[in-house]
Design an enzyme around this catalytic site. Structure first.
Site, mmCIF file in Angstrom:
data_model
loop_
_atom_site.group_PDB
_atom_site.id
_atom_site.type_symbol
_atom_site.label_atom_id
_atom_site.label_comp_id
_atom_site.label_asym_id
_atom_site.label_seq_id
_atom_site.Cartn_x
_atom_site.Cartn_y
_atom_site.Cartn_z
ATOM 1 N N ASP A 169 0.818 -1.214 0.000
ATOM 2 C CA ASP A 169 0.000 0.000 0.000
ATOM 3 C C ASP A 169 0.851 1.264 0.000
ATOM 4 O OD1 ASP A 169 -2.657 -0.400 -0.387
ATOM 5 O OD2 ASP A 169 -3.277 0.036 1.663
ATOM 6 N N ASP A 332 -9.967 -7.347 12.150
ATOM 7 C CA ASP A 332 -9.759 -8.760 12.447
ATOM 8 C C ASP A 332 -10.873 -9.336 13.329
ATOM 9 O OD1 ASP A 332 -8.946 -7.173 14.569
ATOM 10 O OD2 ASP A 332 -6.845 -7.760 14.446
#
Length: 732
Positions: A169, A332
Site C-alpha cells: 500500500d 480482524d
C-alpha cells in the site's frame, strides 16, 4: 461427567451466586464469611490443592465480589450534595465495570482448551489446499518486510501450492502520483525496489489504485487477484517458523466448518514499557495473558477470534462474509464476529509460530493501543455481540473481549477519586470503618488472589495496573471520541523499526507530571485534614493509603516515559550451540551465546579466547561453521568487532544485501520453535506480595538511574516544576 458440560456448569455457577448474594448479612456475619473465604483461598494456594477445588474457589471469589457490589449499590449511595453525588456515581460505575470484567474473566477461564496440531504428513499432496500468503505493508522498512517474505517462502509445504505475496500500500498508484514531490519520489522508489525483489525471487507483488479502507481494503483488493483455498495473513514484521502450515492446515481438512486457525503473536524485542522499566524477560510479557490464557478460554467457548496476523483463513468462507470486514478499525475481530454469527467455527493453536516486532517507543505503543481500543469500542457500539445470532456463551465471550477496552475509564477514575476528597473534600464513598473492613478489603484481597491463581504463569500481579494506567490517559479521550462519532476513527499504522541514539523524555509525559503533582498536593492536604478534622481521621487515612498506591502507579508511568536509547538494529537471541571458527588455516571451537540477523557472539575458554584474539589482530575476517536445525552445516563469512567478557563479537558480511545469506540466518534463528525455548524460559511465579515488591524494586532502580544522570534529572525537574505554580510564585 455431566458437571463438565459448560451449560450445566454455567447455570449452577450463576444461580448459586444470585441466591446467596441477595441474602441479608449483618457486619459480623459478613466479616466471618468474607474472611473465611480469604482463609480458604490462602490455605488452598499454600498447600497446593487449589486445582482440586477450582470451581469452588472461583465461585467463592465471585460471591464475595458480588456481595460487595450489592452492598455498594444498596447501602452506600447517599446524596450529600450535587458534586458529591456525581463523584459517587462515577466511582460506582468504575467499580461495576471491574466486577463485570473480572466475572467475565472467570467465565472465560473456566476451562482452557489445549489443541494439538493435526498431522498432515500422510495427506496426499494433491489433497492439500493451496495457500496464498498475504503480507500487507504500508511504510515499513524494506529489510523488515524482506525477512518476513523470505521466511514465509521457506515454510514446509508443497511449493507449487504456496504463493507468497507482498501487498504494498506504500507503492499504490495514489502514492506514486502524490502531489508532494518528496512523497512521490519515496513511493516510486519503494514500488521499484519491491517489484525488483519479487521478480528476482519469484514472489508476487500486488498494489492497487487507491489506499481505501486501510489494511482491510488492501487485503480485499489483493483477494480479487488470487485464488488460493486458504490465506495466511502475516503482518510484515511477523516472521513465521518453517512448520507454521504443517501445524495449522490440518484443522481445515478435519472440519469443513472451520473458517479460522489463529496462533499466538510472539515477539523478539521488548515493548517500550518492558524496555524502559528493565523487566524484559524478567516477567511475563504483556501479551502472554491474552495469547496463552484468554484465547484458550475463548476457544473452549467457540469464540477464539482473528487477531490480524499469524492466522490462516478459509477463502470460501471469507468470501461469503464479503471479505475482511471494514466497518471498524479492528477489522480482524469484526471479521471473526461476522463469521461466527454465520455459524462457522474457529480454532486456536497456542503454539508460537511467528516472531514479530513490538513498538519501540511509548508513543508508538500508545498509537497502537488507541487503535485497538477505538476499534473494539466500535464493535461494542456498531456490532454488539449481545445482539448477534450467536450462542449464549459466544455472546459472553465476545462481550468480554470488547467490554475489556473500557478499562481506561476505570483506571482514570481510580486515579482521581482519592484526590476528590483530599483536595476538594468531596465525599464519594460512604462507609463506616467496620463496613470497609468486611466488604471492600476482603473483596480486594480475593480479587488479587484470584488473579494470581488464574494468571500467575502468564501475568504477575500489579503489572496490568501499570500498563493500563500508563495507557489509559490516552485511550480514554480516544474512546470518548468514538462515542461522539462511532465511524470517525481511521486506521493508523504502528511505527516499527524506530531507533534512538540517546535517552530522552517522551513527548507524552505531560499527563503523568500533572497527576504526580496533584498526588503530592493531595498528601499535603491529607496531612492538613488529619490536623484540622480529627473526626474524619479514618476516612483521611484510608484515602491517603489509596493515594500512596496511585503514587506508585504514577512513578511507574514516569519511569516509562523516560525512553532508553536503542541503537541495536537486530534483536539478539540466546543460544548454546557449538560453532566452529576458522581463521586462516586454524580452527577453534566455541559456543554461541547469542545470534542475530546481523552478527554473533561466541564464547570461548579463556585460553582459547586469548589465542583467537591474537589471530584476529592480524586478520579480522573469518568464516563460521554453524549447524542448522535440520542438521545441515552452513558457512558464513564474518568480521571480528570486539570482545565482551569471555565472548568474541562478529558481524556477518553482507547480511543486509545477500538474500541467500538472509535465508540461511532466518532458518537458523527463526526457522524452528526450539531456538526460542531458552529465550522465553521463565519459571518464577512470585506471590502477589513478591510481585509487588519486585515491581517496587524495579521502579526504585530505574528512578535511581534517572537521578544519577544529570541531564535526565534536570529535564524531569523542569517538567515537574513547570506544573507547580505555587513553587514559582514563591521563588523556589
Amino acid at each position: 461427567m455431566i458437571v463438565k458440560h459448560p451449560l450445566v456448569v454455567s447455570i449452577f455457577f450463576f444461580s448459586t451466586l444470585i441466591f446467596f448474594v441477595s441474602s441479608h448479612f449483618n457486619n459480623s456475619a459478613q466479616g466471618f464469611v468474607a474472611y473465611g473465604a480469604v482463609s480458604l483461598y490462602l490455605f488452598a494456594l499454600f498447600f497446593n490443592f487449589a486445582d482440586k477445588i477450582r470451581l469452588l474457589l472461583l465461585l467463592i471469589s465471585l460471591f464475595v465480589s458480588w456481595r460487595y457490589i450489592f452492598w455498594r449499590i444498596t447501602g452506600t449511595i447517599l446524596y450529600t450534595g450535587f458534586l458529591d453525588y456525581i463523584g459517587t456515581l462515577l466511582l460506582l460505575i468504575a467499580e461495576l465495570y471491574g466486577i463485570i470484567i473480572s466475572s467475565l474473566g472467570i467465565f472465560t477461564s473456566l476451562h482452557l482448551l489445549e489443541r494439538k496440531p493435526i498431522d498432515i504428513q500422510n495427506v496426499p499432496i494433491d489433497e492439500l489446499p493451496s495457500v496464498d500468503v498475504l503480507i500487507p505493508t504500508y511504510n515499513e522498512d524494506f529489510d523488515i518486510v524482506v525477512d518476513t517474505v523470505l521466511a514465509a517462502s521457506m515454510m514446509v509445504y508443497p511449493q507449487h501450492k504456496l504463493r507468497v505475496c507482498i501487498l504494498d500500500d506504500g507503492g499504490s498508484d495514489q502514492k506514486i502520483n502524490d502531489s508532494d514531490p518528496d512523497k512521490r519520489a519515496v513511493a516510486i522508489e519503494r514500488r521499484k525496489r519491491f517489484q525488483e525483489f519479487c521478480t528476482k525471487n519469484e514472489f508476487t507483488y500486488i498494489t492497487r489504485a487507491k489506499n481505501l479502507n486501510a489494511k482491510a481494503g488492501n487485503i480485499n483488493s489483493a483477494l480479487q487477484q488470487l485464488d488460493g483455498e486458504l490465506i495466511l495473513i502475516l503482518d510484515c514484521d511477523h516472521i513465521p517458523t518453517q512448520n507454521f502450515l504443517k501445524n495449522t492446515v490440518g484443522e481445515f481438512l478435519n472440519d469443513s466448518q472451520i473458517f479460522l486457525v489463529q496462533t499466538p503473536h510472539a515477539f523478539y524485542n521488548p515493548d517500550p514499557i518492558e524496555k524502559n522499566m528493565g523487566i524484559f524477560r524478567n516477567a511475563p510479557s504483556e501479551n502472554e495473558m491474552f495469547y496463552y490464557h484468554i484465547q484458550k478460554g475463548h476457544d473452549f467457548w467457540e469464540s477464539s477470534f482473528f487477531c490480524g496476523s499469524a492466522a490462516l483463513l478459509r477463502r470460501s468462507h471469507l468470501d461469503l462474509a464479503g471479505g475482511i470486514a471494514g466497518e471498524t478499525i479492528t477489522e480482524d475481530a469484526e471479521t471473526a464476529l461476522k463469521l461466527h454469527a454465520m455459524g462457522y467455527k474457529s480454532a486456536y493453536i497456542a503454539i508460537p509460530m511467528i516472531r514479530g516486532l513490538q513498538p519501540e517507543t511509548f508513543s508508538a505503543l500508545v498509537l497502537q493501543r488507541v487503535r485497538w481500543s477505538q476499534g473494539m469500542v466500535q464493535i461494542f457500539l456498531l456490532s454488539n455481540p449481545l445482539f448477534k445470532p450467536l450462542k449464549l456463551h459466544q455472546k459472553l465471550s465476545y462481550f468480554s473481549a470488547s467490554f475489556f477496552w473500557f478499562f481506561s475509564y476505570a483506571r482514570v477514575v481510580y486515579l482521581v477519586a482519592p484526590l476528590a476528597y483530599l483536595l476538594f473534600g468531596l465525599r464519594i464513598y460512604h462507609a463506616t470503618p467496620i463496613e470497609i473492613l468486611v466488604y471492600p478489603i476482603p473483596h480486594l484481597i480475593l480479587s488479587i488472589l484470584t488473579s494470581y491463581y488464574l494468571y500467575k504463569e502468564v501475568r504477575w500481579n500489579f503489572y496490568s495496573e501499570v500498563y493500563e494506567t500508563a495507557l489509559s490517559l490516552f485511550t480514554l479521550p480516544a474512546i470518548f471520541s468514538v462515542f461522539m462519532n462511532p465511524r470517525a476513527p481511521e486506521f493508523a499504522v504502528t511505527p516499527k523499526g524506530e531507533n534512538a541514539e540517546e535517552d530522552f523524555i517522551s513527548q507524552l509525559y505531560t499527563p503523568f507530571v500533572i497527576i504526580f503533582t496533584l498526588i503530592l498536593l493531595g498528601f499535603a492536604m491529607g496531612i492538613y485534614r488529619l490536623i484540622t478534622d480529627p473526626e474524619l481521621i479514618s476516612v483521611t487515612i484510608i484515602t491517603m493509603i489509596w493515594n500512596i498506591f496511585n503514587l506508585f502507579l504514577i512513578l511507574s508511568a514516569l519511569v516509562i516515559v523516560y525512553e532508553k536509547r536503542q541503537l541495536r538494529r537486530y534483536a539478539r537471541i540466546p543460544s548454546n550451540e557449538t560453532v566452529i571458527l576458522n581463521i586462516g588455516f586454524e580452527t577453534f571451537y566455541g559456543i554461541i551465546s547469542d545470534i542475530s540477523m546481523g552478527g554473533i557472539a561466541i564464547t570461548f575458554e579463556d585460553q582459547v579466547l586469548r589465542v583467537v584474539i591474537e589471530k584476529l589482530k592480524t586478520d579480522s575476517h573469518c568464516s563460521l561453521l554453524i549447524q542448522e536445525e535440520n542438521g545441515r552445516n552452513v558457512f558464513i563469512q564474518g568480521k571480528y568487532l570486539h570482545t565482551f567478557k569471555n565472548s568474541a563479537i562478529f558481524r556477518f558480511n553482507k547480511a543486509e544485501s545477500d538474500f541467500n545469506l538472509r535465508r540461511v540466518l532466518l532458518g537458523i534463528i527463526f526457522g524452528q520453535n526450539t531456538k526460542w525455548i531458552e529465550y522465553e524460559k521463565l519459571e518464577v511465579h512470585p506471590t502477589p506480595a513478591g510481585a509487588f515488591l519486585s515491581l517496587l524494586r524495579r521502579i526504585r532502580h530505574e528512578l535511581k538511574l534517572m537521578v544519577i544522570f544529570n541531564h535526565t534529572r534536570i529535564q524531569l525537574m523542569q517538567k515537574i516544576y513547570s506544573f507547580i505554580p505555587f513553587l514559582r510564585t514563591k521563588g523556589v
